[in-house]
Motif scaffolding. Structure first.
Motif, mmCIF file in Angstrom:
data_model
loop_
_atom_site.group_PDB
_atom_site.id
_atom_site.type_symbol
_atom_site.label_atom_id
_atom_site.label_comp_id
_atom_site.label_asym_id
_atom_site.label_seq_id
_atom_site.Cartn_x
_atom_site.Cartn_y
_atom_site.Cartn_z
ATOM 1 N N LEU A 1 1.245 -1.471 0.225
ATOM 2 C CA LEU A 1 0.130 -0.309 -0.176
ATOM 3 C C LEU A 1 0.765 1.401 0.248
ATOM 4 N N GLY A 2 1.876 1.244 0.386
ATOM 5 C CA GLY A 2 2.929 2.205 0.431
ATOM 6 C C GLY A 2 3.222 2.426 1.451
ATOM 7 N N LEU A 3 4.749 3.474 1.245
ATOM 8 C CA LEU A 3 5.465 3.754 3.045
ATOM 9 C C LEU A 3 4.120 4.855 3.935
ATOM 10 N N ASP A 4 3.885 5.407 3.232
ATOM 11 C CA ASP A 4 3.052 7.002 4.073
ATOM 12 C C ASP A 4 1.613 6.293 4.051
ATOM 13 N N ARG A 5 1.069 5.035 3.374
ATOM 14 C CA ARG A 5 0.055 5.216 4.317
ATOM 15 C C ARG A 5 -0.015 5.153 5.581
ATOM 16 N N ARG A 6 -1.006 5.131 6.110
ATOM 17 C CA ARG A 6 -1.481 5.540 7.777
ATOM 18 C C ARG A 6 -2.018 5.238 8.480
ATOM 19 N N ALA A 7 -2.412 4.118 9.697
ATOM 20 C CA ALA A 7 -3.512 3.190 10.097
ATOM 21 C C ALA A 7 -2.774 3.219 11.415
ATOM 22 N N ALA A 8 -3.422 2.792 12.663
ATOM 23 C CA ALA A 8 -4.267 2.859 14.559
ATOM 24 C C ALA A 8 -4.090 1.446 14.571
ATOM 25 N N VAL A 9 -3.493 1.206 15.395
ATOM 26 C CA VAL A 9 -3.158 0.086 16.080
ATOM 27 C C VAL A 9 -4.025 0.102 17.455
ATOM 28 N N CYS A 10 -5.524 -0.599 17.201
ATOM 29 C CA CYS A 10 -6.240 -0.141 19.014
ATOM 30 C C CYS A 10 -5.899 -1.899 19.901
ATOM 31 N N ARG A 11 -5.760 -1.453 20.810
ATOM 32 C CA ARG A 11 -5.333 -2.666 21.652
ATOM 33 C C ARG A 11 -5.904 -3.166 22.908
ATOM 34 N N LEU B 1 -9.139 -3.194 23.900
ATOM 35 C CA LEU B 1 -10.323 -1.626 23.917
ATOM 36 C C LEU B 1 -11.158 -1.857 24.663
ATOM 37 N N THR B 2 -10.719 -0.727 26.091
ATOM 38 C CA THR B 2 -11.867 -0.823 27.060
ATOM 39 C C THR B 2 -11.755 -1.281 28.336
ATOM 40 N N LYS B 3 -10.558 -2.073 28.090
ATOM 41 C CA LYS B 3 -9.389 -2.919 29.266
ATOM 42 C C LYS B 3 -8.344 -1.908 30.103
ATOM 43 N N THR B 4 -7.786 -2.944 30.463
ATOM 44 C CA THR B 4 -6.956 -2.139 31.539
ATOM 45 C C THR B 4 -5.731 -1.450 31.017
ATOM 46 N N TYR B 5 -5.667 -2.649 29.916
ATOM 47 C CA TYR B 5 -4.042 -1.757 29.238
ATOM 48 C C TYR B 5 -4.378 -1.608 27.592
ATOM 49 N N GLU B 6 -5.853 -0.580 27.295
ATOM 50 C CA GLU B 6 -6.413 0.140 26.348
ATOM 51 C C GLU B 6 -4.859 0.664 26.085
ATOM 52 N N GLU B 7 -4.328 0.439 24.504
ATOM 53 C CA GLU B 7 -3.510 0.944 23.621
ATOM 54 C C GLU B 7 -3.904 1.647 21.942
ATOM 55 N N VAL B 8 -3.916 2.810 21.616
ATOM 56 C CA VAL B 8 -4.308 2.806 20.526
ATOM 57 C C VAL B 8 -2.426 3.838 20.144
ATOM 58 N N LYS B 9 -1.398 2.194 19.300
ATOM 59 C CA LYS B 9 -1.121 3.240 18.377
ATOM 60 C C LYS B 9 -1.103 4.044 16.583
ATOM 61 N N ARG B 10 -0.748 5.033 16.882
ATOM 62 C CA ARG B 10 -1.308 5.737 15.370
ATOM 63 C C ARG B 10 -0.023 5.952 14.800
ATOM 64 N N GLY B 11 0.244 6.033 13.222
ATOM 65 C CA GLY B 11 1.010 6.202 12.608
ATOM 66 C C GLY B 11 1.249 5.205 11.491
ATOM 67 N N ASN B 12 2.804 5.492 10.374
ATOM 68 C CA ASN B 12 2.537 5.408 8.921
ATOM 69 C C ASN B 12 3.239 3.652 8.697
ATOM 70 N N LEU B 13 2.977 2.648 8.336
ATOM 71 C CA LEU B 13 2.787 1.345 9.055
ATOM 72 C C LEU B 13 3.770 1.147 8.741
ATOM 73 N N PRO B 14 5.051 1.497 7.722
ATOM 74 C CA PRO B 14 6.283 0.965 8.073
ATOM 75 C C PRO B 14 6.591 1.282 9.991
ATOM 76 N N ASP B 15 6.608 2.300 10.955
ATOM 77 C CA ASP B 15 6.667 3.207 11.761
ATOM 78 C C ASP B 15 5.805 1.114 12.912
ATOM 79 N N LEU B 16 4.624 1.818 12.425
ATOM 80 C CA LEU B 16 3.446 0.499 13.176
ATOM 81 C C LEU B 16 4.009 -0.556 13.574
ATOM 82 N N ALA B 17 4.811 -1.445 12.067
ATOM 83 C CA ALA B 17 5.013 -3.116 12.140
ATOM 84 C C ALA B 17 6.517 -2.123 13.123
ATOM 85 N N ALA B 18 6.874 -1.808 12.480
ATOM 86 C CA ALA B 18 8.773 -1.759 13.717
ATOM 87 C C ALA B 18 8.326 -1.857 15.280
ATOM 88 N N TRP B 19 6.661 -1.342 15.740
ATOM 89 C CA TRP B 19 7.147 -1.372 16.537
ATOM 90 C C TRP B 19 5.512 -2.497 17.151
#
Length: 279
Positions: A180-190, A192-210
């Motif tokens: 899809l390309g290195l600039d495509r943005r996304a959000a990974v939501c982990r 949800l509504t639980k104690t350790y809820e986390e939303v990580k936002r960024g481009n696809l390569p950065d999210l893949a590295a995370w």
């Protein structure tokens, strides 16, 4: 005879306080509760201080088809059947669709107790456009199928929501960056509504590295739609013609291609007709 009905009941994603009073009432009074996991149902009813009076039957993917006749029999005899899954809305990548379809075919009433959904919760938190979106269920497991699926999303203008397992997340995001390309943005939501809820936002390569560092929990991914393609109307005529040759109506094919690329629907439609005249 009293008319039975199927009740699709949304359950909390993690925080039991998200349960509605209607859910507690439905669980307490149903003649039958069909549950994806009866153990989770017991935990939920205990947390809600609800004591079901009806029968409890398991209704997970492997037994869904086998359970249908008996549940239909209960419904047609006038009983109320409440369907709950482990979390969120039944039928949305969870058991339920087959039972609803069977009820529709048998003209048995179906209603819904709305409530939590990982799809809309993640979409709202993503920071990406929410006015138009599509839901893709779970990403394909096999690399080849996943690459083909990602290819189908390359020109999708709508925001895309899908589920993924934590141990495949990094590879899926990496594949998505390649397709899809290195600039495509996304959000990974982990979680949800639980104690350790986390939303990580960024481009696809950065999210893949995370994600490659290790991720746990229930995962929902929100992917930005494709940017409008910079193409002329003439460039798009072969694409529309190809879709029409494959069986699509010219009007709908031209409309979809125009919407995906930002060109005028009328100009594209007229250009295709003009190309036929020239041919």
């Amino acid at each position: 005879m009293t008319e039975g009905r199927l009740v699709l009941a949304a359950t909390p994603l993690g925080d039991v306080r998200d349960a509605s009073p209607r859910l507690s009432e439905a669980l307490a009074t149903a003649d039958v509760i069909a549950a994806e996991d009866t153990r989770r149902l017991r935990s939920l009813t205990a947390a809600l201080a609800v004591s079901p009076v009806g029968r409890v039957v398991s209704f997970y993917e492997d037994v869904e088809t086998a359970r249908l006749p008996k549940l239909l029999e209960s419904l047609q005899s006038g009983e109320t059947v409440v369907l709950v899954t482990d979390a969120g809305m039944p039928s949305v990548s969870d058991p339920g669709f087959r039972l609803v379809a069977a009820c529709v075919e048998a003209e048995v009433p179906v209603t819904c107790l709305p409530g939590p959904s990982a799809v809309t919760t993640a979409l709202a938190l993503s920071g990406l456009p929410c006015d138009r979106f599509c839901f893709e269920g779970f990403a394909p497991r096999k690399p080849g199928e996943r690459a083909k699926w990602l290819g189908s999303l390359k020109n999708e203008p709508r925001t895309v929501v899908f589920f993924e397992s934590p141990h495949r997340l990094a590879s899926t995001l990496s594949d998505a960056a390649d397709v899809l390309g290195l600039d495509r943005r996304a959000a990974v939501c982990r979680e949800l509504t639980k104690t350790y809820e986390e939303v990580k936002r960024g481009n696809l390569p950065d999210l893949a590295a995370w994600a490659n560092e290790g991720v746990k929990g229930e995962i929902t991914v929100v992917l930005a739609g494709a940017p409008p393609r910079s193409v002329s109307v003439a460039d798009l005529v072969p694409e529309v013609s190809s879709r029409v040759a494959a069986g699509e109506r010219l009007k709908s094919a031209a409309a979809e291609v125009a919407e995906a690329t930002g060109v005028s629907k009328k100009e594209l439609y007229d250009a295709v007709l003009a190309s036929r005249t020239k041919g």
